[in-house]
Scaffold this active site. Structure first.
Site, PDB file in Angstrom:
ATOM      1  N   ASN B  96      13.111  -3.571  -1.292  1.00  8.69           N
ATOM      2  CA  ASN B  96      12.028  -2.614  -1.032  1.00  8.69           C
ATOM      3  C   ASN B  96      12.138  -1.990   0.359  1.00  8.69           C
ATOM      4  O   ASN B  96      11.203  -2.001   1.141  1.00  8.69           O
ATOM      5  CB  ASN B  96      10.662  -3.273  -1.208  1.00  8.69           C
ATOM      6  CG  ASN B  96      10.434  -4.439  -0.261  1.00  8.69           C
ATOM      7  OD1 ASN B  96      11.392  -5.034   0.218  1.00  8.69           O
ATOM      8  ND2 ASN B  96       9.191  -4.755   0.006  1.00  8.69           N
ATOM      9  N   ASP B 310       9.428 -15.911   2.393  1.00  9.36           N
ATOM     10  CA  ASP B 310       8.660 -14.727   1.982  1.00  9.36           C
ATOM     11  C   ASP B 310       8.328 -13.866   3.203  1.00  9.36           C
ATOM     12  O   ASP B 310       7.238 -13.288   3.299  1.00  9.36           O
ATOM     13  CB  ASP B 310       7.384 -15.130   1.250  1.00  9.36           C
ATOM     14  CG  ASP B 310       6.913 -14.062   0.273  1.00  9.36           C
ATOM     15  OD1 ASP B 310       7.614 -13.034   0.138  1.00  9.36           O
ATOM     16  OD2 ASP B 310       5.857 -14.242  -0.346  1.00  9.36           O
TER      17      ASP B 310
END
Lengths: 326, 430
Positions: B96, B310
């Site tokens: 992304n 993450d």
């Protein structure tokens, strides 16, 4: 719990400061003595002649900053601040740099530099009032933050009931409408619970949080059951977009199931009273006849009491500031 | 020939379940020998590990590199520094970026660039390819070409592949390529406008809830599709009891299913949001205490295969907003190891389990030749002081963004040194 003012005279402002904190951000967390002191004080203010002007907050400046459209709440705060002697600045948001993308904190810092004593803010996001309070020197009054709380509305509702019925303890109060999205509902659930009312909610399952029983209230989907024996029926505004297939099928179905009519009201106690925080959708939450029924409807009384309640809130936050300045 | 002898270390290797005090000899960047009382070859550098833990460098399987396209959130240089001092020797980047890694050439050059920055510690960088073009969920990306360019799996990063038919096709096509499909398991319709976990706290705070069912329905649907397609399905940052239970059943059924979680979901719950502090705005949201306990159980019994940082850094401006307007994410690289070790110190997992979750297991899931300390493998190693106490201070992070839900938390365990191919990339105190 701060000192309580002598209540014989609303014109005496000796040390009235029941809000132990520096801000009024919500009802949750306030205790009963604090709430009752505020209501007592507001009650005294409500008895003043309409043109009375007090000087309790002379020298203080109140800013009202509304990031959501509002007429009654903003005017009510404005009037309350003037009646108690403060100067008022209504900060226009729709025409200001906020619309140009300035963040809430930048706005807060800009306003803070002008040294307001009390900031009254309404904002579409829950928690915005707390965020503001963390960044400004002023006392912050939450005039509604998203779906979270609207404490002065709950206080004025409570005082309206008390002035009409003399008490709140033990009353059966039914709140009907969009609970999920309502800050008025949250503040009222907290406040009326603190004051000992028996609270019931009436709403379709799509408009009530599934965890609502944790708030210690009874929840009904059937309006007839929820209204039985009610002393007060408090209606909440349902926003147009929620009636068009999103959370309820249609406006007419909502009115059929949850709109307050004379027939449905007959299920409550014979003298049951109607409240609504406004603005009303006639023919959706309430039939027009009932809205205008001066015997049963407290709706205009709510608006009137609102000014006195906000005077008491502003005073309890502002008076300690004056004490410090002297 | 260059040689390095690390002596007197507690050698822990999760891939072989070995744990003994000894020496590690490294020659030409590879592990040459592991044993006791090894002799240093002539000219070899000798390091005394002081009895501390020497283990394979960590493999962080979920990192937002923010490059290209978001240099205000993280830079490649800071990312490499943060990784080196956190014992991480391999990272796997999400696609992304801006532009999105749906282009094979971009993916290849991206990995090469991030791994070879001047004046920056070396770091092994892998990347997932986009599952769909532009992460839009409308058209399948060039999975075959992306795989040839090094994509270790396919994912739409922080978006779920929501369309059932698209998901079926992506799973099916990826199975031919032998690469996993990594799912952000959150139904975008159920979660729309959601701000935090749906429960009593969201109700009281007036924040819009994301029900745990948002994770459950996606995982349940994907498992149903997987039974048709075959292939390898991986759930990222799992955080609900229902999700963990589904994965446990799917594994028992014999489906090729893996999953990871991130430290916040094992250590924090939705109560943290009580003051609307945007540091706790994460995606997926912090769940209930029951969910957190289920995540711990899943880590302990092997249902959850990996622990990833993450890493999803957000700049201060994006966090200094009312909760619902703030961006979700946090800077995770520098707390990964210590958070993992807290599961060991807290008695939930063995030390080998903790290390496996952050090295051997993610490498196995993605087919990387990493995450193990064995003779013949590249000497990607980290030396860890298990006991050293410190306090999380985001402002002191090497990462560009210091926003962390662990701000102020006491931690136990710190990296002393990190090597990649036998070369020092980090040494504490320097």
């Amino acid at each position: 719990m701060a000192r309580r003012a002598p209540l014989d005279s609303a014109t005496d402002c000796n040390g009235f400061a029941p809000l132990a904190g520096k801000h009024l951000l919500g009802i949750e967390g306030l205790d009963r003595p604090c709430v009752e002191a505020l209501l007592e004080r507001a009650d005294a203010f409500a008895d003043l002649p309409p043109r009375a002007r007090l000087d309790h907050l002379n020298g203080l400046t109140v800013f009202t900053v509304f990031f959501e459209n509002s007429t009654r709440t903003r005017v009510s705060f404005d009037l309350a601040a003037r009646k108690i002697g403060a100067s008022v600045v209504n900060v226009p948001i729709s025409t200001s740099s906020i619309k140009k993308g300035e963040s809430l904190l930048d706005t807060a810092l800009t306003l803070n530099a002008m040294h307001p004593d009390i900031l009254v803010m309404r904002h579409p996001n829950a928690g915005a009032a707390l965020l503001l309070a963390n960044y400004v020197d002023a006392a912050v009054v939450n005039a509604g933050d998203g779906r979270h709380e609207h404490p002065t509305q709950a206080l004025l509702d409570a005082l309206t009931i008390r002035r009409r019925l003399g008490r709140i303890e033990g009353l059966n109060i039914t709140i009907c409408g969009d609970i999920t999205n309502s800050r008025v509902a949250r503040s009222n659930i907290h406040l009326l619970s603190i004051l000992g009312a028996n609270l019931r909610l009436v709403a379709p399952p799509t408009l009530v949080p599934p965890q609502i029983s944790a708030m210690g209230v009874e929840c009904y989907h059937d309006m007839a059951a929820g209204l039985a024996g009610a002393d007060i029926v408090m209606l909440l505004r349902l926003q147009q977009e929620r009636m068009q297939g999103a959370e309820t099928p249609s406006q007419r179905e909502y009115f059929h199931l949850y709109g307050l009519t004379a027939e449905k009201l007959a299920l409550a106690k014979a003298e049951a009273l109607i409240m609504h925080p406004g603005p009303m959708n006639r023919g959706v939450e309430i039939s027009s006849e009932l809205a205008d029924d001066v015997e049963r409807s407290l709706i205009t009384a709510q608006v009137e009491i609102g000014v006195a309640v906000r005077m008491a809130c502003l005073e309890s936050l502002g008076a300690p500031l004056l004490g410090r300045a002297q | 020939m260059s040689a390095l002898l690390i002596q007197n270390a507690r050698l822990l290797d999760a891939s072989s379940h070995s744990d003994f005090v000894g020496d590690c000899l490294i020659k030409d960047g590879k592990i040459a020998e592991l044993g006791t009382n090894l002799t240093a070859p002539k000219g070899a550098e000798v390091v005394d590990a002081g009895g501390h833990v020497l283990t394979a460098g960590l493999v962080d399987m979920r990192v937002q590199s923010c490059h290209p396209g978001a240099a205000h959130r993280e830079t490649p240089h800071r990312l490499a520094l943060a990784s080196a001092q956190s014992g991480i020797t391999s990272i796997v980047c999400l696609p992304n970026t801006n532009p999105v890694l749906d282009d094979p050439e971009l993916l290849k050059s991206q990995c090469a660039m991030l791994a070879g920055l001047p004046d920056t510690p070396h770091l092994r960088v892998y990347a997932y390819g986009a599952a769909t073009m532009g992460l839009q969920g409308l058209a399948m990306a060039e999975l075959g070409l992306l795989a040839e360019s090094g994509a270790v799996g396919f994912t739409d990063a922080t978006r779920a592949i929501a369309d059932s038919l698209m998901m079926r096709r992506v799973l099916s096509y990826a199975s031919m390529l032998g690469r996993p499909v990594i799912q952000h398991a959150e139904d975008p319709i159920l979660a729309e406008h959601g701000e935090m976990h749906e429960g009593e706290h969201s109700m009281r705070l007036g924040l819009r809830g994301i029900p745990d069912a948002a994770e459950e329905v996606i995982i349940a649907r994907d498992l149903a599709l997987l039974r048709i397609t075959g292939g390898h399905y991986h759930v990222a940052h799992i955080g609900t009891a229902k999700g963990v239970a589904l994965i446990r059943c799917a594994k028992a059924e014999g489906l090729r299913v893996t999953c990871d979680t991130a430290p916040p979901y094992a250590l924090l719950n939705d109560v943290a949001v009580r003051d609307y502090d945007a540091r706790f705005r994460l995606s997926p949201p912090l769940r209930s205490e029951d969910d957190r306990l289920a995540v711990l159980e899943g880590l302990a019994d092997g249902t959850i295969d990996a622990l990833a940082s993450d890493h999803s850094p957000q700049d201060r401006d994006a966090k200094s907003l009312p909760f619902g307007l703030a961006e979700a994410g946090y800077s995770g690289i520098e707390t990964l190891l210590a958070c993992g070790l807290s599961l060991f110190h807290g008695g939930h997992l063995s030390l080998l389990q903790v290390l496996a979750l952050m090295s051997h297991n993610p490498a196995q899931i993605l087919g990387l030749n990493a995450g193990a300390m064995q003779v013949g493998m590249a000497a990607d190693l980290t030396l860890i002081d298990l006991e050293h106490g410190w306090q999380v201070r985001g402002a002191q992070f090497a990462s560009l963004s210091g926003t962390t839900p662990f701000e102020g938390a006491p931690m136990q365990g710190q990296v002393i040194g990190t090597w990649i191919s036998g070369k020092h990339v980090y040494e504490r105190g320097t």
